[in-house]
Design an enzyme around this catalytic site. Structure first.
Site, PDB file in Angstrom:
ATOM      1  N   ARG A  45      -9.185  15.065 -55.177  1.00 31.22           N
ATOM      2  CA  ARG A  45      -9.758  14.225 -54.161  1.00 31.22           C
ATOM      3  C   ARG A  45     -11.241  14.499 -53.989  1.00 31.22           C
ATOM      4  O   ARG A  45     -11.975  13.674 -53.469  1.00 31.22           O
ATOM      5  CB  ARG A  45      -9.071  14.475 -52.830  1.00 31.22           C
ATOM      6  N   GLY A  46     -11.685  15.631 -54.410  1.00 29.00           N
ATOM      7  CA  GLY A  46     -13.035  16.082 -54.094  1.00 29.00           C
ATOM      8  C   GLY A  46     -14.180  15.247 -54.611  1.00 29.00           C
ATOM      9  O   GLY A  46     -15.264  15.269 -54.046  1.00 29.00           O
ATOM     10  N   ASP A 105     -15.285  25.493 -61.258  1.00 29.62           N
ATOM     11  CA  ASP A 105     -15.194  26.869 -60.768  1.00 29.62           C
ATOM     12  C   ASP A 105     -14.680  27.733 -61.922  1.00 29.62           C
ATOM     13  O   ASP A 105     -15.439  28.087 -62.813  1.00 29.62           O
ATOM     14  CB  ASP A 105     -14.255  26.865 -59.556  1.00 29.62           C
ATOM     15  N   ASP A 161     -13.375  20.040 -49.579  1.00 26.73           N
ATOM     16  CA  ASP A 161     -12.680  20.363 -48.335  1.00 26.73           C
ATOM     17  C   ASP A 161     -12.269  21.827 -48.242  1.00 26.73           C
ATOM     18  O   ASP A 161     -12.265  22.557 -49.230  1.00 26.73           O
ATOM     19  CB  ASP A 161     -11.413  19.509 -48.229  1.00 26.73           C
TER      20      ASP A 161
END
Length: 182
Positions: A45-46, A105, A161
């Site tokens: 979703r990011g 990441d 988020d």
């Protein structure tokens, strides 16, 4: 910005984000100038805020599709187990594809997604990430385009988020926990 148990400190301003997205759009336009239609795949979703801004800066015809993959759940660190929760609707075989990621990441998620999408035989596939944390990398993967390289800090805002909160912040901020239990 203070929350119960943590504080969010601005790391990258909305103005800096907008300027970088504009520059990325120009670079991507140049790289894909010969395509008839670019398939822009947003990783949910990011990436949804980033992809919305980015496609408006890309000067070649685009169509947008989404794939949802996760290795975080409600945690602040990767579980390293990548799950595909929503697959693409369209066909990418023989097409030019740009995968848009919010943050790279450990590299596990984008590596798995790129491997899965390459198996569908796109003509060309590239990756653009808003944020990159190379100090956390466990998998040898790199986006062709990166918005910002950041240190190893947990960040929120601009679509990212913490437990489904703070995606709506117009900036990217670091989460500083004030509760020693976190």
């Amino acid at each position: 910005m203070s929350q119960s148990g943590y504080v969010i400190d601005q790391m990258i301003s909305a103005k800096a984000i907008a300027a970088r997205v504009e520059a990325l759009g120009a670079e991507i336009t140049e790289a894909f100038k010969d395509t008839d239609r670019l398939v822009v795949v947003g990783l949910l979703r990011g990436s949804f805020v980033f992809i919305a801004d980015l496609i408006r800066e890309i000067g070649v015809p685009c169509e947008v599709d989404f794939l949802e993959a996760s290795s975080y759940g409600n945690e602040t660190t990767s579980t390293r187990e990548v799950r595909v929760l929503k697959d693409l609707r369209g066909i990418i075989g023989g097409r030019d594809v740009l995968v848009v990621e919010d943050i790279i990441d450990t590299g596990h998620t984008i590596s798995k997604v790129m491997e899965m999408l390459r198996a569908r035989a796109p003509r060309r596939i590239e990756c653009c990430a808003m944020l990159d944390k190379p100090s956390r990398r466990e998998v040898d993967v790199k986006a062709r385009w990166t918005g910002f390289e950041i240190p190893d800090e947990f960040v929120v805002g601009y679509g990212l988020d913490y437990a489904q909160n703070h995606r709506n912040l117009p900036f990217i901020g670091t989460v500083r926990f004030t509760d020693p239990q976190k």
